[in-house]
Design a protein around this motif. Sequence first.
Motif, short mmCIF file in Angstrom:
data_model
loop_
_atom_site.label_atom_id
_atom_site.label_comp_id
_atom_site.label_asym_id
_atom_site.label_seq_id
_atom_site.Cartn_x
_atom_site.Cartn_y
_atom_site.Cartn_z
N SER A 199 0.77 -1.17 -0.05
CA SER A 199 -0.05 0.04 0.10
C SER A 199 0.94 1.35 -0.11
N SER A 237 -12.13 9.00 -8.71
CA SER A 237 -11.74 7.55 -8.42
C SER A 237 -11.61 6.44 -9.29
N THR A 282 -9.48 7.47 1.69
CA THR A 282 -8.26 7.12 0.61
C THR A 282 -7.26 8.32 1.02
N GLU A 305 -5.61 8.31 4.07
CA GLU A 305 -4.41 7.43 4.06
C GLU A 305 -3.06 7.96 3.26
#
Length: 338
Positions: free
Chosen positions: A73, A110, A125, A128
């Motif tokens: 990630s 997106s 997101t 993140e």
Amino acid sequence: MKAEKHGNQYRVQKMINGERFNLSFDHKPGKKEIEEAIRNIKNSPQIKGTFEGYANLYIKIKKNVLSPTTTKSYKSLLRNISDDFKHTKMKDMTAALVQSEINQISLRKSPKSTTNNNGLISPKTVSEYHSFISTVIKMYRPDLMLNTTLPAPIKYEPHVPTDAEVKAILDISKGSHYELAFRLGIYALRRSEVCAVTSADLDGNMLTIKKSLIEGEEGYITREKNKTEESTRTIYVDDYVAELLRTQGVGFAGTPDTILETLHKYQDELGIPHFRFHDLRHYYASMAHSLGIPDSYIMAAGGWKTDHVLKTVYRHAQKDKEEDMMKFAALYITEISN
């Protein structure tokens, strides 16, 4: 040394070892606080590289303590950060540059077709991205104080499947190699756990859940130990599920994403609302609660550490159960009032 206000930030310029540094604070700093920030810079190795270089270094030195999924990630997030930001010298990094990058990320479309954010990347997101950026900065520029404004989170309203919806999914999947996956989901297993559990984990009707299938840099791998102590648990499953697992050998011989894709395919065919595989865990919690099972046992069966999730689920209780309870209360009122 005077702190000058720039917008919501206070900035102190200081020459250290022949280099100019901008010390940023989200409040007006005192003399001792400024001196401590300067000491941190002086005691740190000389900062010469770019954000990208230090981000890669951070991932490298943390690789042995990060899960493969987290490492993958982080690398994905770094690839998608703008080149201008990645190529910024770490010594020149400012809170304003971080805010600007986050602003740009929040305006991206997106790649997913379904979204609750007008087609944009979700606030989760964006958060993140910021978490990764701020973590790298905190390690190599501890003097830089961030006070980034993030998009307001979208509150997820869980859809707790009804008995009828769950039965419809089980009926349409019956006889397929997806059937066991959905039945295990009703027992509050996560997709990653469904893909990792095997017949060797079964002792009679007692099923031990201790592994998960996760995605690493080189593809999917089995993590032999769950991330939390609570996630490792032993549950009782019915005879039919136990026999299916013995026959099939594994909960699901595929990837977690395939299970979710098939669930949505079945929902479309049945004309029922889309809900996540994870919502089957909510179904289990709601169903067990309606049966009068104490929360401590529900938490143990689902691997929940606290009752926060359970209380959230109870607030979105199954509509059919909710109506039954209201009818039961109305019947009681009728009996005592006549």
